[in-house]
Design an enzyme around this catalytic site. Sequence first.
Site, PDB file in Angstrom:
ATOM      1  N   HIS A   1       0.956  -1.155   0.145  1.00 35.55           N
ATOM      2  CA  HIS A   1       0.017   0.043   0.052  1.00 35.55           C
ATOM      3  C   HIS A   1       0.727   1.208  -0.084  1.00 35.55           C
ATOM      4  CE1 HIS A   1      -2.044   3.257   2.549  1.00 35.55           C
ATOM      5  NE2 HIS A   1      -3.016   2.963   1.348  1.00 35.55           N
ATOM      6  N   ASN A   2       0.599   2.188  -0.916  1.00 30.75           N
ATOM      7  CA  ASN A   2       1.417   3.666  -0.978  1.00 30.75           C
ATOM      8  C   ASN A   2       2.865   3.196  -0.988  1.00 30.75           C
ATOM      9  OD1 ASN A   2      -1.168   4.863  -0.874  1.00 30.75           O
ATOM     10  ND2 ASN A   2      -0.809   6.031   0.888  1.00 30.75           N
TER      11      ASN A   2
ATOM     12  N   GLU B   1       2.039   0.080  -5.527  1.00 28.67           N
ATOM     13  CA  GLU B   1       0.863   1.116  -5.732  1.00 28.67           C
ATOM     14  C   GLU B   1       1.609   2.502  -6.169  1.00 28.67           C
ATOM     15  OE1 GLU B   1      -3.227   3.190  -3.748  1.00 28.67           O
ATOM     16  OE2 GLU B   1      -1.842   1.733  -2.393  1.00 28.67           O
TER      17      GLU B   1
ATOM     18  N   ASP C   1       0.430   6.428  -6.896  1.00 32.01           N
ATOM     19  CA  ASP C   1      -0.557   7.575  -6.831  1.00 32.01           C
ATOM     20  C   ASP C   1       0.075   8.656  -7.705  1.00 32.01           C
ATOM     21  OD1 ASP C   1      -2.273   6.122  -5.244  1.00 32.01           O
ATOM     22  OD2 ASP C   1      -1.682   7.187  -3.503  1.00 32.01           O
TER      23      ASP C   1
ATOM     24  N   HIS D   1       1.412  11.026  -1.785  1.00 30.17           N
ATOM     25  CA  HIS D   1       0.072  10.845  -1.212  1.00 30.17           C
ATOM     26  C   HIS D   1      -0.774  12.168  -1.212  1.00 30.17           C
ATOM     27  CE1 HIS D   1      -2.273   8.826   2.413  1.00 30.17           C
ATOM     28  NE2 HIS D   1      -2.927   8.935   1.133  1.00 30.17           N
TER      29      HIS D   1
ATOM     30  N   GLU E   1      -3.336   4.532  -9.041  1.00 28.51           N
ATOM     31  CA  GLU E   1      -4.300   5.616  -8.661  1.00 28.51           C
ATOM     32  C   GLU E   1      -3.916   6.878  -9.684  1.00 28.51           C
ATOM     33  OE1 GLU E   1      -6.890   5.075  -6.626  1.00 28.51           O
ATOM     34  OE2 GLU E   1      -6.095   2.874  -6.212  1.00 28.51           O
TER      35      GLU E   1
END
Length: 798
Positions: A305-306, A335, A337, A350, A384
């Site tokens: 995650h992230n 991931e 973003d 983030h 994302e």
Amino acid sequence: MTSQIQDLLATDQDLLLMQEGTMMRKVRTKSWKKLRYFRLQNDGMTVWHGSQPESMPKPTFSISDVERIRKGQDSELLRYLVEEFPLEQGFTVVFHGRRPNLDLVANSVEEAQIWMRGLQLLVDLVASMDHQEQMDQMLNEWFQQADRNQDGRMSFREAQRLLLLMNVEMDEEYAFSLFQEADVTQSDDLGSEEFVQFYKALTKRTEIEEIFEDFSSDKQKLTLLEFVDFLRKEQKEKDHAPDLALELIDRYEPSENGRLLHVLSKDGFLKYLCSKDGNIFNSDCLPIYQDMTQPLSHYYINSSHNTYLVGDQLCGQSSVEGYIRALKRGCRCVEVDTWDGPDGEPVVYHGHTLTSRILFKDVLATLAQYAFQSSDYPLILSLENHCTWEQQRTMAHHLTEILGEQLLRNTLEGLLIDSMPSPEQLRGKILVKGKKLRTIEVDKEEEEEEEEEELEKDEGPDLDPASPELDTQPQPETQGQVAGNKKERKKKFLLLSSTTIMCPDLSALVVYLRTVPFCSFTHSKENYHIYDISSFSESKAKNLIKEAGNEFVQHNARQLCRVYPSGLRTDSSNFNPQEHWNVGCQMVAMNMQTAGSAMDICDGLFRQNGGSGYVLKPEFLRDTQSSFNPERPISLYKAQILVVQVISGQQLPKVDKTKETTVVDPLVKVELYGVPEDTKEQETSHVENNGINPYWGETFYFRLQVPELAMLRFVVKDYSRKSRNNFIGQYTLPWTCMKQEMALALIQLPSLCTPACRKTWIWMSPEKHREGLEEQSTDAQTFPTYNFLKIQSQPKDQ
């Protein structure tokens, strides 16, 4: 090996110069850059540093802690400082585990090359050491630490200090008697060889000697027939025991004469027990041993995650190092973003936080380099996308240009789109997971679902109540309050966000993993394809498990899903992945930068199957018609009784190394994770002031309803009367990878210091289950006791 290192220290030109010392610049951040004097110590195993050559030095790192040396060109931090320092003069020391890298800049390219070659030479030597060589090196390091005046001898006063360093508190009179026994020259001090005998007396394992002597007629050695007898009776080896005995003697007997005579000494026996052949983890499960030709949805997938974050979720640093570390851990879903960046270049961070930003193209360059170093099975890039149309085009260009042939751009030849490919078919490929343009307009209901999903991720749902880090829960809301709050949050979200128009170039790169909103299990079954994937917050997934566990199992047997941590976990803490694996969730995304029990469980599961990052789910989680529900498991799944006897440990490190006079008071906690009915824990009492050879001898009993899903975790802690017990080390493994028939086995705690220490013994009893075990479960004498740790498993009477 120790002599080989000493020979190199005396002859290798690089190592000779490193022992003289070098002024180099230590770089922590773009603004923190300070000169330090670095010097390789005379043991060849430690590097010390000081502010000046004449200043008091302090330890910087041990060679055994170093994973590898990187060139300056591969350092993200040094690349930012390229105008200040030539990259050729810099290098990076990369450590095992989560310890931050050490970036150094030498005064010349030649000096940098000397340190890079010399350090890598020593790192390679340490990596090639066997158990005995590791022990020899550890003893040499301890001798060097205790010999404060560096005269090559150890006085009794120095030996007393060493006992504290070795984590043992011993009666002074008894310690002096052992010292005198080892002092064969009667010089009132010990040389290096005499110190080895002193160490052996200190670490004498009577519990191992007892089992050895039970099979040895002369109490000194095991003949070939005696060792075969041990392997058959205790280790449950059968027809191939004679061949195995010869192989093990040849591998672990230190004496050449013993190998010729096919006998095993006590030292050889201990060496065998401390080896991979004596480990609790079944070596058959270490390479790729599972069927890798089933659809992707049939596997647990090691997920992050992230991934770009190496710190917290609000102000933490974004770095390509996060991707490197995750990929080296076997992660197969990272991931990314993306947001609009300056000069038309998308950035990764983030969103709506103070986390730092890195270029999207730098992330892709890192993936291209490291994607398949630890595993050649497919890597999933969970995208994302928050970029505008123009920067999406840039993203698509970078993806195709930087990843090249690694990027999967079309469906596999000969495979229908209605068939999900297997990990085997996708080897060496990077798959983009993301939104995709559709041939028909998305209806309003799905748009609202997507908005709510974004809200849940950004603002965060309820926390995992079992989380040790965050233990608070919000007060219950009425239905009216919930509805009102949802409208308020949705309104706020719409004000903050802008409509993202999907770029066809980027959409075309999403082949098999199209992200779709989740409405209900019925809706997914009727409207979605097998290549569609939905994401769930941890709290939403937990609610679905409780409300519709069986439907969740069937959903995950048909298509992929991803579970991510609560947005309230701003400290990058983790939730327990086990409850989501129980319903077959494939991608349970973890904050891999944060150590703890959750990551221990994750690492434990994915240690098997070659560390490929893919683990085949149990058969009842791959069946779209499965009746399994982890909240109410039925008797179809064969229950087991697990008996664990915690016996003894060896060479546990200090928790607080700054307190030289303190010694740990260790205890062992045995934890089981699985379906709710199977999740439980028990712990031993603590042993006071003994980290060198603590003995517990306590027995625990567990019932396992669904052993196929169980994870077994051993945790060693330092008991404290005034505060929470301090963590020392742990070992986690799946039930299915445990040596079910092996009697005497070893667990090694990878969280601890050097490879030569961190040992706890386990005993796996072969006895059959007896009537009335439930009533006798507190009586440890119902099973034979040996001085290690016992584990027994057998079918439970139905």
